[in-house]
Design a protein around this motif. Structure first.
Motif, PDB file in Angstrom:
ATOM      1  N   UNK A  12       6.072  -5.651   1.156  1.00 36.44           N
ATOM      2  CA  UNK A  12       6.196  -6.184  -0.193  1.00 36.44           C
ATOM      3  C   UNK A  12       6.976  -5.189  -1.035  1.00 36.44           C
ATOM      4  N   UNK A  13       8.041  -5.656  -1.697  1.00 38.67           N
ATOM      5  CA  UNK A  13       8.826  -4.752  -2.538  1.00 38.67           C
ATOM      6  C   UNK A  13       8.147  -4.584  -3.897  1.00 38.67           C
ATOM      7  N   UNK A  14       8.725  -3.781  -4.767  1.00 39.51           N
ATOM      8  CA  UNK A  14       8.116  -3.484  -6.070  1.00 39.51           C
ATOM      9  C   UNK A  14       8.017  -4.714  -6.966  1.00 39.51           C
ATOM     10  N   UNK A  15       8.808  -5.754  -6.687  1.00 45.28           N
ATOM     11  CA  UNK A  15       8.750  -6.994  -7.464  1.00 45.28           C
ATOM     12  C   UNK A  15       7.716  -7.970  -6.899  1.00 45.28           C
ATOM     13  N   UNK A  16       7.022  -7.547  -5.820  1.00 48.37           N
ATOM     14  CA  UNK A  16       6.001  -8.407  -5.231  1.00 48.37           C
ATOM     15  C   UNK A  16       6.522  -9.425  -4.241  1.00 48.37           C
ATOM     16  N   UNK A  17       7.794  -9.285  -3.818  1.00 45.78           N
ATOM     17  CA  UNK A  17       8.389 -10.226  -2.868  1.00 45.78           C
ATOM     18  C   UNK A  17       8.218  -9.705  -1.448  1.00 45.78           C
ATOM     19  N   UNK A  18       7.889 -10.603  -0.510  1.00 43.81           N
ATOM     20  CA  UNK A  18       7.791 -10.230   0.894  1.00 43.81           C
ATOM     21  C   UNK A  18       9.186 -10.185   1.514  1.00 43.81           C
ATOM     22  N   UNK A  19       9.396  -9.184   2.367  1.00 50.75           N
ATOM     23  CA  UNK A  19      10.684  -9.027   3.042  1.00 50.75           C
ATOM     24  C   UNK A  19      10.463  -8.566   4.478  1.00 50.75           C
ATOM     25  N   UNK A  20      11.477  -8.791   5.329  1.00 49.12           N
ATOM     26  CA  UNK A  20      11.458  -8.339   6.719  1.00 49.12           C
ATOM     27  C   UNK A  20      12.385  -7.147   6.884  1.00 49.12           C
ATOM     28  N   UNK A  21      12.026  -6.253   7.813  1.00 51.93           N
ATOM     29  CA  UNK A  21      12.861  -5.071   8.064  1.00 51.93           C
ATOM     30  C   UNK A  21      12.557  -4.533   9.451  1.00 51.93           C
ATOM     31  N   UNK A  22      13.345  -3.547   9.832  1.00 54.58           N
ATOM     32  CA  UNK A  22      13.086  -2.737  11.025  1.00 54.58           C
ATOM     33  C   UNK A  22      13.193  -3.534  12.310  1.00 54.58           C
ATOM     34  N   UNK A  23      14.317  -4.161  12.512  1.00 56.20           N
ATOM     35  CA  UNK A  23      14.551  -4.903  13.736  1.00 56.20           C
ATOM     36  C   UNK A  23      15.311  -4.060  14.742  1.00 56.20           C
ATOM     37  N   UNK A  24      14.957  -2.796  14.887  1.00 53.64           N
ATOM     38  CA  UNK A  24      15.687  -1.986  15.867  1.00 53.64           C
ATOM     39  C   UNK A  24      14.739  -1.165  16.727  1.00 53.64           C
ATOM     40  N   UNK A  25      13.587  -1.706  17.005  1.00 56.00           N
ATOM     41  CA  UNK A  25      12.634  -1.022  17.875  1.00 56.00           C
ATOM     42  C   UNK A  25      12.125  -2.034  18.885  1.00 56.00           C
ATOM     43  N   UNK A  26      12.459  -2.000  20.138  1.00 56.87           N
ATOM     44  CA  UNK A  26      13.228  -0.940  20.770  1.00 56.87           C
ATOM     45  C   UNK A  26      14.710  -1.023  20.415  1.00 56.87           C
ATOM     46  N   UNK A  27      15.426   0.021  20.768  1.00 59.79           N
ATOM     47  CA  UNK A  27      16.855   0.119  20.442  1.00 59.79           C
ATOM     48  C   UNK A  27      17.589  -1.146  20.892  1.00 59.79           C
ATOM     49  N   UNK A  28      18.427  -1.648  20.035  1.00 57.04           N
ATOM     50  CA  UNK A  28      19.198  -2.846  20.344  1.00 57.04           C
ATOM     51  C   UNK A  28      18.563  -4.118  19.824  1.00 57.04           C
ATOM     52  N   UNK A  29      17.363  -4.028  19.319  1.00 54.63           N
ATOM     53  CA  UNK A  29      16.650  -5.195  18.828  1.00 54.63           C
ATOM     54  C   UNK A  29      17.372  -5.846  17.646  1.00 54.63           C
ATOM     55  N   UNK A  30      18.020  -5.043  16.790  1.00 56.76           N
ATOM     56  CA  UNK A  30      18.734  -5.585  15.626  1.00 56.76           C
ATOM     57  C   UNK A  30      19.853  -6.531  16.066  1.00 56.76           C
ATOM     58  N   UNK A  31      20.577  -6.157  17.097  1.00 57.60           N
ATOM     59  CA  UNK A  31      21.652  -7.014  17.599  1.00 57.60           C
ATOM     60  C   UNK A  31      21.079  -8.327  18.146  1.00 57.60           C
ATOM     61  N   UNK A  32      19.897  -8.239  18.757  1.00 64.43           N
ATOM     62  CA  UNK A  32      19.240  -9.430  19.283  1.00 64.43           C
ATOM     63  C   UNK A  32      18.957 -10.422  18.157  1.00 64.43           C
ATOM     64  N   UNK A  33      18.560  -9.925  16.989  1.00 62.11           N
ATOM     65  CA  UNK A  33      18.262 -10.796  15.852  1.00 62.11           C
ATOM     66  C   UNK A  33      19.528 -11.495  15.372  1.00 62.11           C
ATOM     67  N   UNK A  34      20.624 -10.770  15.305  1.00 60.86           N
ATOM     68  CA  UNK A  34      21.902 -11.366  14.893  1.00 60.86           C
ATOM     69  C   UNK A  34      22.296 -12.470  15.866  1.00 60.86           C
TER      70      UNK A  34
END
Length: 114
Positions: free
Chosen positions: A46-68
């Motif tokens: 949750x950010x400072x404005x109270x909105x939910x967000x997603x992050x950290x799609x790189x564990x294990x390595x390469x996971x971020x590319x998988x999301x794209x």
């Protein structure tokens, strides 16, 4: 067809939490796409404005590319539905599995249309 099979809760990943945010969920999404099993991991915060967000799609390595790649295979708006399931899970709400989402039907160049 994309089929969301489960959202597993993982140990809290506070190390990758952005500044001025509140951790809500560290997760592993288990799914199949065209009957091939796969998964990806991340955190909901949750950010400072109270909105939910997603992050950290790189564990294990390469996971971020998988999301794209996954976003490119899903029909418009389908990944938003995955996000909504993750946000619901982070709020302690139940999510009914399996969740089926449409994938894009891409034609390979040079092949006849059926």
């Amino acid at each position: 067809m994309f089929v969301l099979l489960d959202i597993e809760t993982l140990p809290d990943d506070l190390q990758n939490l952005p500044d001025n945010t509140t951790h809500k969920l560290t997760f592993k999404v288990v799914f199949t796409i065209k009957d091939v099993p796969d998964s990806f991991t991340g955190i909901v915060f949750e950010n400072s404005a109270g909105e939910l967000q997603l992050e950290h799609f790189n564990n294990p390595k390469g996971n971020r590319r998988k999301i794209i790649t996954l976003k490119n295979k899903l029909a418009a708006g389908a990944f938003d539905q995955i996000e909504q399931c993750l946000y619901a899970k982070s709020r302690g709400e139940s999510v009914s599995y399996p969740v089926q989402l449409e994938t894009l039907q891409k034609r390979v160049s040079g092949t006849p249309r059926a």
